[in-house]
Design a protein around this motif. Structure first.
Motif, PDB file in Angstrom:
ATOM      1  N   ILE A  30       0.852  -1.202   0.000  1.00 16.44           N
ATOM      2  CA  ILE A  30       0.000   0.000   0.000  1.00 16.44           C
ATOM      3  C   ILE A  30       0.883   1.246   0.000  1.00 16.44           C
ATOM      4  O   ILE A  30       1.782   1.374   0.823  1.00 16.44           O
ATOM      5  N   ASP A  31       0.642   2.116  -0.960  1.00 18.21           N
ATOM      6  CA  ASP A  31       1.317   3.406  -1.001  1.00 18.21           C
ATOM      7  C   ASP A  31       0.331   4.470  -1.487  1.00 18.21           C
ATOM      8  O   ASP A  31      -0.874   4.219  -1.552  1.00 18.21           O
ATOM      9  N   ASP A  32       0.846   5.634  -1.843  1.00 15.34           N
ATOM     10  CA  ASP A  32      -0.030   6.741  -2.218  1.00 15.34           C
ATOM     11  C   ASP A  32      -0.794   6.490  -3.514  1.00 15.34           C
ATOM     12  O   ASP A  32      -1.778   7.185  -3.797  1.00 15.34           O
ATOM     13  N   THR A  33      -0.341   5.537  -4.318  1.00 21.39           N
ATOM     14  CA  THR A  33      -1.025   5.274  -5.581  1.00 21.39           C
ATOM     15  C   THR A  33      -2.206   4.326  -5.428  1.00 21.39           C
ATOM     16  O   THR A  33      -2.973   4.136  -6.369  1.00 21.39           O
ATOM     17  N   VAL A  34      -2.345   3.711  -4.257  1.00 20.47           N
ATOM     18  CA  VAL A  34      -3.414   2.734  -4.030  1.00 20.47           C
ATOM     19  C   VAL A  34      -4.633   3.448  -3.471  1.00 20.47           C
ATOM     20  O   VAL A  34      -4.543   4.155  -2.465  1.00 20.47           O
ATOM     21  N   GLN A  35      -5.765   3.283  -4.130  1.00 16.54           N
ATOM     22  CA  GLN A  35      -6.997   3.890  -3.655  1.00 16.54           C
ATOM     23  C   GLN A  35      -7.466   3.192  -2.376  1.00 16.54           C
ATOM     24  O   GLN A  35      -7.229   1.989  -2.195  1.00 16.54           O
ATOM     25  N   PRO A  36      -8.151   3.924  -1.471  1.00 15.99           N
ATOM     26  CA  PRO A  36      -8.582   3.329  -0.197  1.00 15.99           C
ATOM     27  C   PRO A  36      -9.444   2.094  -0.379  1.00 15.99           C
ATOM     28  O   PRO A  36      -9.319   1.127   0.365  1.00 15.99           O
ATOM     29  N   TYR A  37     -10.345   2.089  -1.392  1.00 10.65           N
ATOM     30  CA  TYR A  37     -11.233   0.941  -1.554  1.00 10.65           C
ATOM     31  C   TYR A  37     -10.467  -0.299  -1.997  1.00 10.65           C
ATOM     32  O   TYR A  37     -10.893  -1.426  -1.758  1.00 10.65           O
ATOM     33  N   GLU A  38      -9.295  -0.118  -2.652  1.00  9.94           N
ATOM     34  CA  GLU A  38      -8.448  -1.246  -3.021  1.00  9.94           C
ATOM     35  C   GLU A  38      -7.565  -1.646  -1.847  1.00  9.94           C
ATOM     36  O   GLU A  38      -7.270  -2.827  -1.653  1.00  9.94           O
ATOM     37  N   GLY A  39      -7.145  -0.647  -1.070  1.00  3.58           N
ATOM     38  CA  GLY A  39      -6.227  -0.915   0.031  1.00  3.58           C
ATOM     39  C   GLY A  39      -6.794  -1.855   1.070  1.00  3.58           C
ATOM     40  O   GLY A  39      -6.064  -2.656   1.659  1.00  3.58           O
ATOM     41  N   LYS A  40      -8.106  -1.804   1.306  1.00  2.11           N
ATOM     42  CA  LYS A  40      -8.679  -2.655   2.350  1.00  2.11           C
ATOM     43  C   LYS A  40      -8.560  -4.136   1.991  1.00  2.11           C
ATOM     44  O   LYS A  40      -8.391  -4.986   2.871  1.00  2.11           O
ATOM     45  N   TYR A  41      -8.613  -4.466   0.680  1.00  7.91           N
ATOM     46  CA  TYR A  41      -8.468  -5.858   0.270  1.00  7.91           C
ATOM     47  C   TYR A  41      -7.024  -6.329   0.463  1.00  7.91           C
ATOM     48  O   TYR A  41      -6.783  -7.482   0.840  1.00  7.91           O
ATOM     49  N   ILE A  42      -6.070  -5.433   0.210  1.00  6.98           N
ATOM     50  CA  ILE A  42      -4.666  -5.776   0.411  1.00  6.98           C
ATOM     51  C   ILE A  42      -4.388  -6.015   1.886  1.00  6.98           C
ATOM     52  O   ILE A  42      -3.709  -6.979   2.267  1.00  6.98           O
ATOM     53  N   VAL A  43      -4.913  -5.126   2.733  1.00  8.39           N
ATOM     54  CA  VAL A  43      -4.726  -5.283   4.182  1.00  8.39           C
ATOM     55  C   VAL A  43      -5.324  -6.595   4.668  1.00  8.39           C
ATOM     56  O   VAL A  43      -4.709  -7.315   5.472  1.00  8.39           O
ATOM     57  N   LEU A  44      -6.496  -6.943   4.172  1.00  7.91           N
ATOM     58  CA  LEU A  44      -7.140  -8.184   4.591  1.00  7.91           C
ATOM     59  C   LEU A  44      -6.332  -9.398   4.150  1.00  7.91           C
ATOM     60  O   LEU A  44      -6.141 -10.347   4.924  1.00  7.91           O
TER      61      LEU A  44
END
Length: 427
Positions: A30-44
């Motif tokens: 996750i960095d500044d280029t990742v949108q929040p709605y995509e970031g939650k799937y990466i975190v999970l």
């Protein structure tokens, strides 16, 4: 970092170093280029990978204590296999990271099921993939989501259709080597795992609902800054053309005298700050007297009385507003030690009001009454309230009005106009 990007958790900036390390791990990719709605799937995905890795490491001593070589080998292999999901996320292969941890954990469960037999109940953990498949993938990777769910179904169905004996131990004594608590413990573990996923999903839905409500409230606030509340409500309920006729209303125009000279004398920031103070004061007065701000154009301020909610005293309310505007500008001029004056014009009559435009739409007024009100302002006197004859007729019983006689008004010819001086005593 911009406001709409996922921010670093607070634990990274201080506190427990273990929690800080875990927070960094679950945010790999996750960095500044990742949108929040995509970031939650990466975190999970990273979180579940970390949990799977911890379980594999924790079970290794237990399998070593049992002396079962195949389970030991499997757990040893899982320790480097699971973290590959972190690597894929790191290199922006988010869907591959999710698929990797899904298939590798499913293969591990299938392997343990084959070694320990269906009596162990460990294959029931594959049920968690039926839920996990649908919450791990972003909407862009639905094909991979369905593929993982289908593989999980096939593997689970295979265990249900084939009575797999335990391969742990030797000969017929294999099943007896499994602890008596193994099956109930695994089933309880499955229940807890499914409940945890369901709880996570519930929290996500609650957060999403709250976010929607916040955005809805924010959108409504923005809409109310553009449109009157009754009009905004109608527009939300039925987004059709809004146009209403009002047989009796009063329209007020005002502008700052000598604005061109001021704009040449004052720095841009000071000029805008001055206009902002004046217009904010006018906005507050508009609310106080129950009137409707229509728009500002440069240094001009336009408002209406008697719409979108009709009122019989529309002219009186506009007159009270005008006198309060003069007082406000005079006080501000004294405070700033500047000579500030405004011209105000009022006219009363029938108008048409409606919403126009597709982008940056506005609530605007049309009609001869509007044009005359604008002329009252442009032909007015600095520091005075200039009103038409129609407005005079509505105010003369309660207000002091001074005749200007007949004056030439652009586009209208000779008109009888008046200056509003104040309220009569006792009114």
């Amino acid at each position: 970092m911009s406001a709409d990007r996922p921010s670093q958790p607070a634990v990274i900036r201080g506190g427990n170093p273990i929690l800080a390390a875990l927070a960094r791990i679950v945010r790999i990719g996750i960095d500044d280029t990742v949108q929040p709605y995509e970031g939650k799937y990466i975190v999970l995905t990273n979180t579940l990978t970390l949990i799977a890795l911890v379980i594999a490491i924790a079970y290794l001593p237990l399998t070593i204590a049992q002396g079962s070589r195949l389970p030991i080998l499997l757990h040893v292999l899982l320790i480097p296999i699971y973290p590959m999901a972190f690597v894929f996320n790191r290199f922006r292969k988010h869907w591959l990271a999710t698929t990797w941890i899904g298939l590798s954990s499913m293969a591990a469960l299938a392997g343990l099921g084959l070694m320990m037999g269906v009596s162990s109940g460990i294959h029931y953990f594959i049920l968690t993939h039926a839920v996990g498949s649908f919450i791990l993938y972003s909407p862009r990777h639905e094909k991979a989501m369905w593929a993982l769910a289908l593989v999980g179904l096939c593997v689970f169905a295979a265990f249900l259709s084939v009575d797999v004996p335990a391969q742990v131990g030797e000969g017929a004594a294999a099943v007896s080597t499994m602890p008596r608590w193994s099956r109930p413990a695994n089933l309880i573990g499955v229940y807890i795992a499914v409940a945890a996923v369901a709880y996570y999903s519930r929290r996500g839905m609650i957060r999403a609902e709250r976010a929607v409500l916040r955005e809805k409230a924010r959108a409504e606030d923005l809409l109310l800054n553009i449109l009157p509340k009754p009009i905004a409500d109608r527009l939300q309920q039925s987004p059709t053309t809004i146009a209403d006729g009002y047989p009796a209303a009063s329209v007020l125009f005002s502008d700052l005298v000598g604005f061109t000279t001021l704009s040449q004398e004052m720095p841009p920031e000071d000029l805008v700050r001055l206009l902002n103070r004046i217009f904010i004061s006018f906005d507050e007065l508009t609310d106080k007297f129950g009137l409707e701000k229509i728009k500002t154009i440069g240094d001009a301020y336009m408002l209406a009385s008697g719409l979108p909610t009709a009122r019989e005293d529309h002219a009186e309310a506009a007159a009270e507003m005008a006198m309060a505007m003069l007082e406000t500008v005079a006080l501000l001029g004294a405070e700033l030690r500047r000579s500030l004056h405004i011209r105000i014009g009022i006219n009363s009559g029938p108008v048409v009001a409606g919403v126009i435009g597709k982008k940056r739409f506005i609530y605007d007024l049309w009609g001869d009454a509007v044009n005359v009100a604008a002329r009252m302002e442009s032909h007015g006197v600095p520091g005075e309230i200039h009103v038409s004859h129609s407005t005079y007729e509505l105010l003369k019983a309660k207000f002091i009005l001074e005749s200007r006689g007949r004056i030439e008004v652009k586009g209208k010819g000779a008109m009888e106009t008046y200056l509003l001086k104040g309220r009569k005593e006792g009114n």
